[in-house]
Write an enzyme that holds these catalytic residues in place. Structure first.
Site, short mmCIF file in Angstrom:
data_model
loop_
_atom_site.label_atom_id
_atom_site.label_comp_id
_atom_site.label_asym_id
_atom_site.label_seq_id
_atom_site.Cartn_x
_atom_site.Cartn_y
_atom_site.Cartn_z
N CYS A 33 0.82 -1.21 0.00
CA CYS A 33 0.00 0.00 0.00
C CYS A 33 0.84 1.24 0.00
O CYS A 33 0.34 2.33 0.25
CB CYS A 33 -1.08 0.06 1.08
SG CYS A 33 -0.96 -0.90 2.53
N CYS A 58 -1.26 4.13 4.93
CA CYS A 58 -2.68 3.85 5.14
C CYS A 58 -3.01 3.89 6.64
O CYS A 58 -2.12 3.90 7.49
CB CYS A 58 -3.03 2.50 4.54
SG CYS A 58 -2.38 1.11 5.45
N CYS A 102 0.71 -4.30 7.15
CA CYS A 102 0.98 -2.97 7.71
C CYS A 102 1.52 -3.09 9.13
O CYS A 102 2.34 -2.28 9.55
CB CYS A 102 -0.27 -2.12 7.67
SG CYS A 102 -1.04 -2.10 6.05
ZN LIG Z 1 -0.83 -0.30 4.66
#
Ligand SMILES: [Zn+2]
Length: 144
Positions: A33, A58, A102
């Protein structure tokens, strides 16, 4: 889709910023991302006295870095080394499977900063040599 804790740490992240005289700085990114995470550590006598982060990414990456800083602040280097992305995600009451990478970034950012500290200070840290900073981290989950 996101837990209240994720939303809380995303909208009100803890320990945002930078430490000008940091003892260790780590920067990692992921292609999935486009998250970029930078982690600053202030270390004294083996204790993480202060930690700050800057994350361009994000919501899950921001929430993960915020939670990770809370989990390692005031802890020892070994405790910070032992922090896994799963522990970060669990502390956030879970992340959606496609966002687990993440939280991997938060774990890697801490280890990257510890590596920088180890190089600068000459302090040996057990386990750092096994750290893999590649995108396809073995803790990552498969996306469907
Ligand atoms: Zn992310």
């Amino acid at each position: 889709m996101y837990s209240e804790k994720v939303m809380d740490h995303f909208t009100n992240p803890r320990n945002v910023g930078e430490i000008l005289d940091a003892d260790g700085i780590g920067e990692v990114g992921n292609a999935k991302c486009g998250d970029i995470m930078r982690m600053y550590l202030k270390i004294e006598d083996g204790i993480i006295e202060d930690v700050k982060f800057k994350t361009f990414g994000c919501g899950s990456a921001i929430a993960s870095s915020s939670m990770a800083t809370e989990l390692i602040k005031g802890r020892t280097i070994n405790e910070a080394m032992a922090l896994t992305n799963k522990a970060v995600a669990d502390a956030l009451d879970g992340l959606p499977p496609v966002k687990m990478h993440c939280s991997v970034l938060a774990e890697q950012a801490i280890k990257s900063a510890l590596l920088d500290y180890s190089k600068k200070s000459g302090v040996h840290i057990d386990g750092l040599e096994d750290v893999n900073f590649d995108d396809d981290h073995h803790h990552d989950v498969h996306e469907h």
